[in-house]
Enzyme design. Structure first.
Site, PDB file in Angstrom:
ATOM      1  N   GLU A 224       0.834  -1.210   0.000  1.00 24.78           N
ATOM      2  CA  GLU A 224       0.000   0.000   0.000  1.00 24.78           C
ATOM      3  C   GLU A 224       0.866   1.257   0.000  1.00 24.78           C
ATOM      4  OE1 GLU A 224      -3.920   2.096   1.891  1.00 24.78           O
ATOM      5  OE2 GLU A 224      -3.327   0.121   2.637  1.00 24.78           O
ATOM      6  N   THR A 225       1.957   1.232   0.729  1.00 31.19           N
ATOM      7  CA  THR A 225       2.877   2.366   0.735  1.00 31.19           C
ATOM      8  C   THR A 225       3.424   2.602  -0.671  1.00 31.19           C
ATOM      9  OG1 THR A 225       3.496   1.929   3.023  1.00 31.19           O
ATOM     10  CG2 THR A 225       5.034   3.241   1.703  1.00 31.19           C
TER      11      THR A 225
END
Length: 141
Positions: free
Chosen positions: A63-64
């Site tokens: 997600e980062t």
């Protein structure tokens, strides 16, 4: 302004300070017109109790990677990015070494972006395959 690897790495380090990214030792490795690569060491800090990489740490890395990739191509003075959906298929486990997340655009819209994020190990084995949808929202004054 031309984005350089050094500029993007510094921006990532500044953004990561005192966050989960710093806790997980996630760092920016490379980027291009349609991709971004991050790295996370696999140590006991990110293990499940049985000694393999925790799926939650893998998803945090993925997600980062997708969210930061979306942000790279936005005017961040006018917009901010939020992840709105993520899915992950964990294929192989890892006990030690590094994992690399490579986010590539599937859809690069003005409001929503869709990424495929492949998480691989030091030997380029596929560990997880993730899909992330992000949304770009206007900053309010």
């Amino acid at each position: 302004m031309q984005l350089t690897k050094e500029f993007i790495q510094e921006r990532f380090r500044a953004m990561a300070k005192d966050t989960l990214l710093e806790t997980l030792n996630i760092e920016m490795i490379d980027f291009g017109d349609d991709f971004l690569i991050l790295k996370m060491p696999v140590t006991p800090k990110v293990h499940q109790p049985d000694g393999v990489l925790h799926g939650g740490a893998t998803v945090a890395l993925a997600e980062t990677c997708g969210s930061f990739a979306a942000e790279l191509f936005l005017d961040t003075k006018q917009f901010f990015v939020r992840g709105i959906e993520i899915s992950a298929n964990h294929i192989k486990s890892v006990r030690i070494g590094n994992v690399f997340a490579k986010a590539t655009f599937i859809h690069r819209g003005r409001t929503t972006q869709l990424f495929e994020i492949k998480v691989t190990d030091d030997d380029d084995n596929l560990i997880s395959l993730c899909k992330l949808t992000t949304i770009s929202l206007p900053r309010t004054k």
